[in-house]
Design a protein around this motif. Structure first.
Motif, PDB file in Angstrom:
ATOM      1  N   GLU A 172       0.939  -1.252  -0.047  1.00 50.88           N
ATOM      2  CA  GLU A 172       0.181   0.001  -0.066  1.00 50.88           C
ATOM      3  C   GLU A 172       0.737   1.112   0.011  1.00 50.88           C
ATOM      4  N   GLU A 173       1.988   1.145   0.701  1.00 48.77           N
ATOM      5  CA  GLU A 173       2.976   2.258   0.845  1.00 48.77           C
ATOM      6  C   GLU A 173       4.206   1.532   0.805  1.00 48.77           C
ATOM      7  N   LEU A 174       5.250   2.725   0.161  1.00 51.46           N
ATOM      8  CA  LEU A 174       6.593   2.432   0.251  1.00 51.46           C
ATOM      9  C   LEU A 174       7.296   2.938   1.515  1.00 51.46           C
ATOM     10  N   PRO A 175       8.385   2.094   1.725  1.00 51.53           N
ATOM     11  CA  PRO A 175       9.137   2.775   3.036  1.00 51.53           C
ATOM     12  C   PRO A 175       9.725   4.034   2.716  1.00 51.53           C
ATOM     13  N   GLU A 176      10.272   4.704   3.754  1.00 54.53           N
ATOM     14  CA  GLU A 176      10.718   6.150   3.425  1.00 54.53           C
ATOM     15  C   GLU A 176      12.243   5.676   3.139  1.00 54.53           C
TER      16      GLU A 176
END
Length: 131
Positions: free
Chosen positions: A127-131
């Motif tokens: 859903e989201e990429l790591p920073e």
């Protein structure tokens, strides 16, 4: 060290070699004469085929001397040679000089082949990429 099986497809093909010990690239030489006018490109054969080992890929790179002195580069740089490809290595040269033609002569070193390991990649949709 890995072994790189190589086959001459033409008797006049020149086997690649390193210009200096420790160089990353193997110099690829042309098998045919081509004249590239300003802004023109040509597919230049090397007369060679290679068997890149599984887990590796070959990358065809421009020669910095040709690029800096004559403006000769490779259109699809780097050209990718997959481990399953067994056809002739051909280099798509481009003359970027706006005024001067360039002549490729048989035996001229036109590109470099660099063989590097390529890891297997597994895609993981998130859903989201790591920073």
């Amino acid at each position: 060290m890995i072994e790189l099986p190589i086959r001459r497809l033409r008797d006049d093909a020149i086997l690649p070699e390193r210009a200096y010990a420790g160089d990353a690239g193997l110099d690829l030489a042309a098998c045919e004469r081509h004249e590239l006018g300003p802004g023109e490109r040509a597919i230049v054969p090397t007369g060679l085929a290679v068997a890149i080992p599984e887990g590796y890929a070959g990358f065809v790179q421009p020669r910095s001397g040709l690029a800096s002195r004559q403006g000769i580069t490779i259109v699809n740089t780097p050209g990718l040679v997959d481990s399953g490809y067994r056809g002739e290595l051909r280099v798509v040269l481009l003359n970027t000089d706006p005024r001067e033609p360039f002549v490729v002569e048989p035996g001229m070193r036109i590109a470099q082949l660099v063989v590097l390991p390529v890891p297997e990649v597994e895609l993981v949709e998130v859903e989201e990429l790591p920073e």
